[in-house]
Design a protein around this motif. Sequence first.
Motif, mmCIF file in Angstrom:
data_model
loop_
_atom_site.group_PDB
_atom_site.id
_atom_site.type_symbol
_atom_site.label_atom_id
_atom_site.label_comp_id
_atom_site.label_asym_id
_atom_site.label_seq_id
_atom_site.Cartn_x
_atom_site.Cartn_y
_atom_site.Cartn_z
ATOM 1 N N UNK A 133 58.723 55.683 -2.418
ATOM 2 C CA UNK A 133 58.210 56.728 -3.310
ATOM 3 C C UNK A 133 58.478 58.110 -2.725
ATOM 4 N N UNK A 134 58.246 58.260 -1.444
ATOM 5 C CA UNK A 134 58.419 59.573 -0.810
ATOM 6 C C UNK A 134 59.880 60.013 -0.792
ATOM 7 N N UNK A 135 60.827 59.062 -0.750
ATOM 8 C CA UNK A 135 62.244 59.405 -0.729
ATOM 9 C C UNK A 135 62.806 59.692 -2.118
ATOM 10 N N UNK A 136 62.062 59.320 -3.157
ATOM 11 C CA UNK A 136 62.493 59.545 -4.546
ATOM 12 C C UNK A 136 63.896 58.978 -4.792
ATOM 13 N N UNK A 137 64.056 57.712 -4.502
ATOM 14 C CA UNK A 137 65.356 57.060 -4.623
ATOM 15 C C UNK A 137 65.676 56.708 -6.070
ATOM 16 N N UNK A 138 66.949 56.439 -6.314
ATOM 17 C CA UNK A 138 67.402 56.096 -7.662
ATOM 18 C C UNK A 138 67.030 54.661 -7.996
ATOM 19 N N UNK A 139 67.188 54.322 -9.260
ATOM 20 C CA UNK A 139 66.855 52.968 -9.709
ATOM 21 C C UNK A 139 67.733 51.918 -9.028
#
Length: 248
Positions: A133-139
């Motif tokens: 969540x903290x890295x805001x990664x792609x799907x």
Amino acid sequence: MKELLSGLPLALQFFSSIPVKATLPMTKRSITSMFAVFPFIGLLEGTLLFGLYTLLSNELHIVLLAALLVAAHLAFIGGLHLDGLTDTADAYFSYKDQAKRQQILKDPRVGAFGAMTVGVSLLMRFGIYVQLISLELSILHWLAIPILIRCGMVLYLVGTNPSKEHGMAHFFRQYFSFLPLTFIQLFILATLIVLLPVSSGPVAVLFIGIWYFKIWTRKHFGGASGDMCGAFIEGGELVVWLVLLILL
């Protein structure tokens, strides 16, 4: 493609909590198709978790959201793989011979080592979700590991003799076609690497894990079983998630 997708209802029925209220055929073709599309269950789980993350990331604190994702994971798989991990831990840490360990695997009660293993597993998964969540990664990142680990489980089951001449592992191996299943899983893994190059690291670790887990299960349990497959998915997924996060 149509023939492959015909195994999806059976895969949902066996490996998820999604209700499929139908009597489905258990033939060589249907079981092969079920395992061929097994990684699709990972795609569904990853989509579910990414959807919850997208919808609620601005509404909930990261800690609460990560806890919700752990609960969603458990709800989606119905605790199936975690049960295998629990039984495997109890049996292994009994330090008994193979015959006694087989008996412990069939015991529905949870021992101290099983409970501790579940606690560590859920704590690690919670921490991994916080990091994701903290890295805001792609799907693609959210989908890759649930798909990858299920490909690995199929390859493990294809390449490992069952621990006993009854049970789910023995039953399935009697029915599925080995070469098509192996080819399909390797194709899916190769596609993941093309779409998400950073997944090459987790894929490499996956193959090492399959090799080691095969030797380990043969030594301590006599081969593959349903519990071993569950332990491979639940425990192995945490390992390859960690590898992916380290490489990002």
